[in-house]
Enzyme design. Structure first.
Site, PDB file in Angstrom:
ATOM      1  N   ASP A 143       0.838  -1.203   0.000  1.00  0.00           N
ATOM      2  CA  ASP A 143       0.000   0.000   0.000  1.00  0.00           C
ATOM      3  C   ASP A 143       0.874   1.255   0.000  1.00  0.00           C
ATOM      4  O   ASP A 143       0.658   2.185   0.772  1.00  0.00           O
ATOM      5  CB  ASP A 143      -0.945  -0.024   1.219  1.00  0.00           C
ATOM      6  CG  ASP A 143      -1.980   1.091   1.156  1.00  0.00           C
ATOM      7  OD1 ASP A 143      -2.295   1.554   0.039  1.00  0.00           O
ATOM      8  OD2 ASP A 143      -2.479   1.497   2.229  1.00  0.00           O
ATOM      9  N   HIS A 160      -3.242   0.811  11.571  1.00  0.00           N
ATOM     10  CA  HIS A 160      -3.009  -0.595  11.264  1.00  0.00           C
ATOM     11  C   HIS A 160      -1.523  -0.869  11.100  1.00  0.00           C
ATOM     12  O   HIS A 160      -0.736   0.053  10.888  1.00  0.00           O
ATOM     13  CB  HIS A 160      -3.728  -0.979   9.963  1.00  0.00           C
ATOM     14  CG  HIS A 160      -3.537   0.038   8.874  1.00  0.00           C
ATOM     15  ND1 HIS A 160      -4.475   1.000   8.588  1.00  0.00           N
ATOM     16  CD2 HIS A 160      -2.509   0.280   8.022  1.00  0.00           C
ATOM     17  CE1 HIS A 160      -4.048   1.767   7.606  1.00  0.00           C
ATOM     18  NE2 HIS A 160      -2.848   1.365   7.243  1.00  0.00           N
ATOM     19  N   ARG A 213       3.332  12.441  10.607  1.00  0.00           N
ATOM     20  CA  ARG A 213       2.078  12.443   9.859  1.00  0.00           C
ATOM     21  C   ARG A 213       1.317  11.217  10.343  1.00  0.00           C
ATOM     22  O   ARG A 213       1.696  10.082  10.085  1.00  0.00           O
ATOM     23  CB  ARG A 213       2.341  12.346   8.361  1.00  0.00           C
ATOM     24  CG  ARG A 213       1.070  12.208   7.513  1.00  0.00           C
ATOM     25  CD  ARG A 213       1.456  11.980   6.067  1.00  0.00           C
ATOM     26  NE  ARG A 213       0.325  11.776   5.188  1.00  0.00           N
ATOM     27  CZ  ARG A 213      -0.327  10.623   5.028  1.00  0.00           C
ATOM     28  NH1 ARG A 213      -0.013   9.571   5.733  1.00  0.00           N
ATOM     29  NH2 ARG A 213      -1.314  10.540   4.160  1.00  0.00           N
ATOM     30  N   ASP A 242      -1.158   8.677  10.250  1.00  0.00           N
ATOM     31  CA  ASP A 242      -1.881   8.158   9.090  1.00  0.00           C
ATOM     32  C   ASP A 242      -3.208   7.498   9.472  1.00  0.00           C
ATOM     33  O   ASP A 242      -3.283   6.748  10.449  1.00  0.00           O
ATOM     34  CB  ASP A 242      -0.991   7.121   8.384  1.00  0.00           C
ATOM     35  CG  ASP A 242      -1.632   6.571   7.125  1.00  0.00           C
ATOM     36  OD1 ASP A 242      -1.655   7.298   6.116  1.00  0.00           O
ATOM     37  OD2 ASP A 242      -2.136   5.431   7.151  1.00  0.00           O
ATOM     38  N   GLU A 244      -3.766  12.931   9.462  1.00  0.00           N
ATOM     39  CA  GLU A 244      -4.283  12.638   8.126  1.00  0.00           C
ATOM     40  C   GLU A 244      -5.701  12.112   8.298  1.00  0.00           C
ATOM     41  O   GLU A 244      -5.926  10.938   8.530  1.00  0.00           O
ATOM     42  CB  GLU A 244      -3.420  11.600   7.405  1.00  0.00           C
ATOM     43  CG  GLU A 244      -3.782  11.505   5.927  1.00  0.00           C
ATOM     44  CD  GLU A 244      -4.391  10.175   5.501  1.00  0.00           C
ATOM     45  OE1 GLU A 244      -4.832  10.083   4.347  1.00  0.00           O
ATOM     46  OE2 GLU A 244      -4.461   9.228   6.303  1.00  0.00           O
ATOM     47  N   HIS A 268       0.075  11.974  -2.816  1.00  0.00           N
ATOM     48  CA  HIS A 268       0.304  10.624  -3.343  1.00  0.00           C
ATOM     49  C   HIS A 268      -1.001   9.833  -3.450  1.00  0.00           C
ATOM     50  O   HIS A 268      -1.009   8.742  -4.003  1.00  0.00           O
ATOM     51  CB  HIS A 268       1.296   9.880  -2.453  1.00  0.00           C
ATOM     52  CG  HIS A 268       0.715   9.529  -1.124  1.00  0.00           C
ATOM     53  ND1 HIS A 268       0.480  10.480  -0.155  1.00  0.00           N
ATOM     54  CD2 HIS A 268       0.284   8.355  -0.613  1.00  0.00           C
ATOM     55  CE1 HIS A 268      -0.059   9.883   0.890  1.00  0.00           C
ATOM     56  NE2 HIS A 268      -0.193   8.604   0.645  1.00  0.00           N
ATOM     57  N   ASP A 269      -2.078  10.345  -2.879  1.00  0.00           N
ATOM     58  CA  ASP A 269      -3.348   9.626  -2.918  1.00  0.00           C
ATOM     59  C   ASP A 269      -4.228  10.110  -4.069  1.00  0.00           C
ATOM     60  O   ASP A 269      -3.951  11.125  -4.706  1.00  0.00           O
ATOM     61  CB  ASP A 269      -4.082   9.759  -1.584  1.00  0.00           C
ATOM     62  CG  ASP A 269      -3.510   8.796  -0.546  1.00  0.00           C
ATOM     63  OD1 ASP A 269      -3.058   7.704  -0.933  1.00  0.00           O
ATOM     64  OD2 ASP A 269      -3.515   9.150   0.653  1.00  0.00           O
TER      65      ASP A 269
HETATM   66  C1  GLC Z   1      -3.528   6.965   4.089  1.00  0.00           C
HETATM   67  C2  GLC Z   1      -2.449   7.010   3.031  1.00  0.00           C
HETATM   68  C3  GLC Z   1      -2.839   6.097   1.901  1.00  0.00           C
HETATM   69  C4  GLC Z   1      -3.038   4.704   2.427  1.00  0.00           C
HETATM   70  C5  GLC Z   1      -4.014   4.686   3.603  1.00  0.00           C
HETATM   71  C6  GLC Z   1      -3.989   3.392   4.341  1.00  0.00           C
HETATM   72  O1  GLC Z   1      -4.718   7.447   3.614  1.00  0.00           O
HETATM   73  O2  GLC Z   1      -2.264   8.327   2.587  1.00  0.00           O
HETATM   74  O3  GLC Z   1      -1.875   6.134   0.890  1.00  0.00           O
HETATM   75  O4  GLC Z   1      -3.521   3.884   1.413  1.00  0.00           O
HETATM   76  O5  GLC Z   1      -3.684   5.662   4.566  1.00  0.00           O
HETATM   77  O6  GLC Z   1      -2.802   3.269   5.063  1.00  0.00           O
END
Ligand code: GLC
Length: 653
Positions: free
Chosen positions: A149, A192, A290, A292, A334, A403-404
């Site tokens: 991921d 996670h 950051r 996540d 995030e 990046h998303d």
């Molecule tokens: C955040 C990241 C993304 C990832 C998701 C799960 O949203 O920016 O790239 O897929 O978390 O970890």
């Protein structure tokens, strides 16, 4: 301790019981060390206590949890280097360091920018040339092998991804960057870990203690009960939210991919593990975490299991820990959620300003793309005007690409308030940015089509989505010119909004989509790799050659960045007001400042637009020829009208 200003009786009792625990940790340490720790501990203890008592207060061993956390913090404080303690001291004197208009962010995958951590060091002059003061390095910690991921499935939080280097390399890089005034941000994936993480491996092997780190169920009963109100995040590659684990003979909660196991934050052990990891990484020189996927950290039956109040508690608690142990460090949440949910990540009500220091301004990003496609700013104005207020001590992370993928986070209510159908408008945006819509020069790909909701997110680079790719391919000079202006409008908006503008690697030289992702087994199923290209250093060289696309974009971005640095109105503590405009293609925002107002003006159309002088008068922008901070000149006003060029942007003061 003399100062008890901060405490209620309950908090004081706990505090007084904890302080003697410090004796053992600080034995032999200089008394100054203990004193500075205690001062911070006392200052932030109530923030900490009031935020852990909700999620963990009901546990029998709550007092034991507090003791262990206190000892953990004290030990981490002792392990902090002198250089980082100096930084702590400096940051306590300048707590607004990350809010200042001088700070510019950059985000990149280490592997794609410099190959390795060592390789990044070879490009520090590039960052300095651009004016960067903060860098989000992605893919730093050790992921699982194979699909991960994009590095967000962590196998070991205390190891660096071996393909980019070691922890020692990270420390060298953070030290070097710090010397240049650049703060390093690293992802701390809280929701996670990888199925291959030691905790998950032990849980899978049947260790009951570690099974408590996750959500594991022998039968479908609970998963089904939760599923009835849960959305799907990756409906295409990971439908559902639970994965059957054969070895453990249990269902495991996996919100994202089947190899990403959701951590059970209602277990205080998980909190202690993560706090420990956070201190250790901070002691290696990480200055920004950051955090996540935080919205998902707490589960509650009958809800969508996002944005639960306990999440804000946990983030407040981590924040208080950082304030006590590593005050130089700030947290960026995030949480890609609706504005009403988002503001809680910055702290509202009793948590005012105590939760995270920075959060992504997803709405600004979405509205930029929306207004670009429709050439109409009414929805943008409506949505941003309605945006809830936030604490003055925080900063937005402002961005146009990351990046998303881009999800069309536009509510039906907001759309209908300006006479649009939410469903049709979201559809239109997906069509537009995947190039299906007639006349669109955008080159994006649909990401995670959800047949049930009609949702279709979009992947693509800033330049790809703004038509540069098509323009260059067709050798269409007009389209190339307009695409460049569209990109620059994006940079001006994110630099002018206030907060930390995050330049996403490659966008500053207009890198195009990377179609090569489809040829690689590890990336081909996830088209977000379309907009995660490798840095093209040859193209980057052209940033100094006049006439080239790269130099036009890079030069334009640099100019905007420099303008931002000399514009005190853009310090994040000041607020934005979004007024109406008569011209539906124009977006305005006002930032009142003790030095006078700032007025951001952006033209979202490919034709020149006029702005009535009377409008400027309302915002007390000086007359007759207002001054534009970006171009550093007075703008010409004719017959009471100010002319804004196609996709023009002005910062009037
Ligand atoms: C955040 C990241 C993304 C990832 C998701 C799960 O949203 O920016 O790239 O897929 O978390 O970890």
């Amino acid at each position: 301790m003399q100062n008890r200003l901060y405490f209620s009786r309950e908090v004081r009792e706990h505090f007084d019981a904890l302080v003697p625990r410090l004796d053992e940790v600080f034995v032999g340490a200089p008394s100054r060390e203990r004193r500075s720790f205690e001062l911070r501990f006392e200052r932030y203890f109530s923030n900490l206590f009031e935020s852990v008592v909700g999620p963990y207060g009901w546990h029998e061993d709550f007092s034991d949890f507090l003791i262990r956390l206190t000892e953990l913090m004290a030990r981490a404080h002792l392990e902090r280097s002198d250089a980082l303690r100096d930084l702590d001291f400096e940051r306590e004197l300048t707590p607004d360091w990350f809010q200042r208009q001088q700070i510019i962010g950059y985000a990149c995958y280490v592997e794609r920018f410099g190959g390795t951590l060592q390789g990044v060091r070879e490009h520090l002059d590039y960052l300095t040339e651009l004016g960067v003061g903060y860098i989000h390095l992605q893919g730093v910690l050790m992921p699982r092998s194979g699909e991960s991921d994009g590095g967000y499935a962590i196998r070991d939080y205390l190891k660096v991804n071996p393909s980019i280097g070691s922890m020692a390399d990270l420390e060298t890089l953070t030290t070097e960057l710090r010397a240049r005034g650049i703060s390093v941000c690293v992802d701390l994936v809280l929701n996670h870990c990888a199925a291959e993480h030691d905790w998950a491996q032990r849980a899978q092997a049947g260790d009951a203690q570690f099974q408590e780190y996750f959500y594991m169920y022998p039968h479908r009963e609970m998963p089904d009960a939760y599923e009835s109100t849960l959305p799907e995040i990756f409906p295409e590659f990971a439908p559902g939210n639970f994965t059957w684990n054969d070895a453990a003979q249990k269902w495991v909660w996996t919100t994202f991919h089947d190899y990403q196991w959701d951590l059970n934050w209602s277990n205080p052990e998980v909190f202690l593990e993560m706090a420990d990891i956070m201190f250790k990484l901070a002691n290696h020189g990480v200055e920004v975490f950051r955090l996540d996927a935080v919205a998902f950290m707490w589960k509650r039956l009958g809800t969508d299991c996002q944005n639960q109040p306990e999440v804000h508690d946990l983030l407040q608690a981590l924040r208080a820990c950082a304030n006590i142990v590593t005050p130089a460090v700030v947290h960026k949440a995030e949480a890609i959620v609706s504005p009403d949910d988002l503001v809680h990540y910055l702290g509202t009500g009793k948590r005012y300003g105590k939760v995270s220091n920075i959060a992504y301004h997803n709405t600004l990003m979405v509205q930029y793309w929306g207004a670009m496609a429709s050439r109409d700013t009414q929805l943008m104005i409506h949505t941003l005007r309605e945006f809830p207020r936030t604490p003055t001590s925080i900063a937005w992370g402002t961005y146009i690409r990351c990046h998303d993928d881009i999800g069309w986070a536009i509510t039906d209510e907001d759309a209908s308030a300006v006479g649009l159908s939410g469903y049709s408008h979201r559809r239109f945006l997906s069509d537009y940015y995947t190039g299906i819509f007639e006349g669109s020069a955008a080159r994006g790909l649909a990401f995670q089509t959800n047949e049930r909701t009609g949702d279709r997110r979009v992947s693509g680079t800033l330049a790809g989505l703004n038509g540069l790719e098509v323009g260059l391919e067709q050798n269409d000079k007009r389209l190339v010119n307009l695409s460049i202006e569209r990109c620059l409008l994006g940079f001006a908006l994110m630099c002018g909004w206030g907060g930390i503008p995050l330049v996403y690697m490659g966008d500053e030289i207009g890198l195009l989509n990377n179609y090569g992702f489809a040829d690689n087994e590890a990336t081909r199923d996830d088209n977000r790799w379309l907009h995660r290209p490798f840095m093209d250093w040859e193209k980057a060289q052209r940033r100094h050659l006049s006439g080239f696309v790269e130099s036009r974009i890079f030069g334009g971005v640099k100019n905007i960045i420099q303008a931002r640095k000399r514009t005190p109105h853009l310090h994040a503590q000041y607020e934005n007001f979004v007024p109406d405009t008569i011209n539906p293609h124009v977006f305005l925002h006002v930032r009142p400042h003790p030095l006078g107002n700032f007025l951001g003006v952006y033209n979202f159309s490919e034709l020149p637009q006029l702005l009535d002088l009377a409008e400027l008068t309302t915002y007390q922008i000086s007359q007759p020829h207002p001054y534009d901070q970006i171009e550093q000149r007075h703008v010409f006003v004719e017959a009471g009208q100010l002319r804004i060029p196609p996709y023009g942007r002005l910062w009037l003061i």
